[in-house]
Design a protein around this motif. Structure first.
Motif, mmCIF file in Angstrom:
data_model
loop_
_atom_site.group_PDB
_atom_site.id
_atom_site.type_symbol
_atom_site.label_atom_id
_atom_site.label_comp_id
_atom_site.label_asym_id
_atom_site.label_seq_id
_atom_site.Cartn_x
_atom_site.Cartn_y
_atom_site.Cartn_z
ATOM 1 N N THR A 180 0.825 -1.215 0.000
ATOM 2 C CA THR A 180 0.000 0.000 0.000
ATOM 3 C C THR A 180 0.850 1.252 0.000
ATOM 4 O O THR A 180 0.587 2.202 -0.753
ATOM 5 N N MET A 181 1.873 1.276 0.849
ATOM 6 C CA MET A 181 2.680 2.488 0.964
ATOM 7 C C MET A 181 3.492 2.747 -0.297
ATOM 8 O O MET A 181 3.787 3.900 -0.626
ATOM 9 N N LYS A 182 3.857 1.692 -1.028
ATOM 10 C CA LYS A 182 4.524 1.895 -2.318
ATOM 11 C C LYS A 182 3.580 2.568 -3.316
ATOM 12 O O LYS A 182 4.006 3.342 -4.168
ATOM 13 N N ALA A 183 2.299 2.221 -3.211
ATOM 14 C CA ALA A 183 1.318 2.737 -4.167
ATOM 15 C C ALA A 183 0.722 4.081 -3.747
ATOM 16 O O ALA A 183 0.168 4.801 -4.593
ATOM 17 N N MET A 184 0.808 4.437 -2.468
ATOM 18 C CA MET A 184 0.115 5.620 -1.963
ATOM 19 C C MET A 184 0.471 6.916 -2.702
ATOM 20 O O MET A 184 -0.421 7.742 -2.947
ATOM 21 N N PRO A 185 1.731 7.162 -3.082
ATOM 22 C CA PRO A 185 2.004 8.392 -3.837
ATOM 23 C C PRO A 185 1.207 8.477 -5.134
ATOM 24 O O PRO A 185 0.757 9.567 -5.528
ATOM 25 N N CYS A 186 1.024 7.339 -5.801
ATOM 26 C CA CYS A 186 0.231 7.322 -7.041
ATOM 27 C C CYS A 186 -1.249 7.487 -6.743
ATOM 28 O O CYS A 186 -1.960 8.207 -7.457
ATOM 29 N N TYR A 187 -1.738 6.803 -5.702
ATOM 30 C CA TYR A 187 -3.136 6.975 -5.327
ATOM 31 C C TYR A 187 -3.451 8.454 -5.086
ATOM 32 O O TYR A 187 -4.519 8.941 -5.462
ATOM 33 N N SER A 188 -2.537 9.153 -4.441
ATOM 34 C CA SER A 188 -2.774 10.548 -4.057
ATOM 35 C C SER A 188 -2.822 11.473 -5.260
ATOM 36 O O SER A 188 -3.355 12.586 -5.170
ATOM 37 N N ALA A 189 -2.255 11.022 -6.378
ATOM 38 C CA ALA A 189 -2.246 11.856 -7.573
ATOM 39 C C ALA A 189 -3.631 11.966 -8.204
ATOM 40 O O ALA A 189 -3.969 12.994 -8.802
ATOM 41 N N LEU A 190 -4.447 10.906 -8.075
ATOM 42 C CA LEU A 190 -5.761 10.925 -8.726
ATOM 43 C C LEU A 190 -6.658 12.040 -8.181
ATOM 44 O O LEU A 190 -7.191 12.835 -8.970
ATOM 45 N N PRO A 191 -6.857 12.154 -6.859
ATOM 46 C CA PRO A 191 -7.676 13.277 -6.386
ATOM 47 C C PRO A 191 -7.050 14.631 -6.663
ATOM 48 O O PRO A 191 -7.764 15.614 -6.861
ATOM 49 N N ALA A 192 -5.714 14.705 -6.709
ATOM 50 C CA ALA A 192 -5.073 15.974 -7.052
ATOM 51 C C ALA A 192 -5.412 16.371 -8.486
ATOM 52 O O ALA A 192 -5.690 17.544 -8.772
#
Length: 276
Positions: free
Chosen positions: A92-104
């Motif tokens: 999850t933590m590896k993916a979290m930076p990418c996840y955060s890009a979608l709402p941005a």
């Protein structure tokens, strides 16, 4: 008219700036985040918010069901190991930076007037707001169902993306921390219907943001293997079947899409087969 449109769009910019200052200003020195461009501030706010929601919901729920209520909801021999949960956190933590890009990105599109978002409920009234909200949820539910289903049916997508999540395929490997343990692109694809809905349905901006963050809490809940049996909610009982059969219960919040498209399997039908 153009000035009025620009003034209205400024409401969204002011709103996201306010959220950035609340989160970043409370947790980081201003020298760290204030010089950043607005988009990066928004991404950083979403990243910090996502991490906090993920760990708070995960740790609190694990503490409640595995320790405080030990053997009440989950049998002792079905509690996932620390190793399994740490692996889920790592993925999850590896993916979290990418996840955060979608709402941005979705917030950037809203700020530039590319969507049908409105800033204030008073702009449309409560009745229209509720109608729009239902329509938004239907569009998102439909999109998530088919995105999830195609991640199974299109073999390269499953092999290279979705299989990362399906290594958790039985009760003693599933935990609330598995909820966001996806390949980064897989997690983004399954959340994209929330963004697509912004172009199709008038949507209250803050409601959209809250629903995206609710994803983190909801996905933790549906991976805890506890069947709440609350119709028509697609709870953990249904989702556990999805992790064991791979061909049923692709839905997200409700069972309706699976019922409509013939992929629903009820946990109560499997109950006699369970080994407790």
């Amino acid at each position: 008219m153009e000035d009025h449109g620009s003034t209205y769009l400024q409401l969204f910019v002011d709103e996201t700036t306010f959220y950035n200052r609340i989160v970043l200003g409370s947790l980081l020195p201003s020298s760290v985040w204030d010089p950043l461009p607005h988009f990066l501030q928004t991404w950083l706010r979403n990243y910090i918010g996502g991490v906090l929601v993920y760990f708070l919901s995960g740790f609190l729920w694990c503490f409640y069901i595995y320790y405080w209520k030990r053997n009440v909801y989950v049998p002792q021999d079905a509690i996932p190991s620390y190793k399994s949960m740490l692996l889920q956190i790592y993925v999850t933590m590896k993916a979290m930076p990418c996840y955060s890009a979608l709402p941005a990105v979705s917030e950037y599109m809203v700020e530039n007037g590319w969507t049908k978002c409105f800033s204030r409920i008073s702009d449309v009234g409560w009745l229209a707001y509720l109608v729009y909200l239902v329509n938004y949820l239907v569009v998102a539910e439909f999109g998530i169902y088919w995105m999830h289903r195609e991640l199974h049916d299109i073999k390269p997508l499953y092999k290279y993306l979705h299989a990362t999540h399906h290594i958790y395929n039985k009760q003693n490997t599933l935990s609330p921390f598995a909820g966001l343990a996806f390949h980064p692109l897989d997690g983004i694809l399954q959340a994209v219907p929330h963004v697509i809905a912004l172009f199709l349905v008038p949507t209250h901006f803050l409601t959209h943001i809250l629903l995206l963050f609710l994803e983190a809490i909801w996905t933790a809940n549906i991976h805890d293997c506890i069947h709440a049996n609350l119709w028509p909610v697609m709870g953990a009982g249904y989702h556990t079947i999805h992790h064991t059969t791979y061909r049923h219960n692709y839905g997200h919040y409700t069972i309706w899409m699976d019922w409509l498209f013939g992929t629903l399997r009820d946990p109560l039908d499997d109950e006699p087969k369970k080994v407790m």
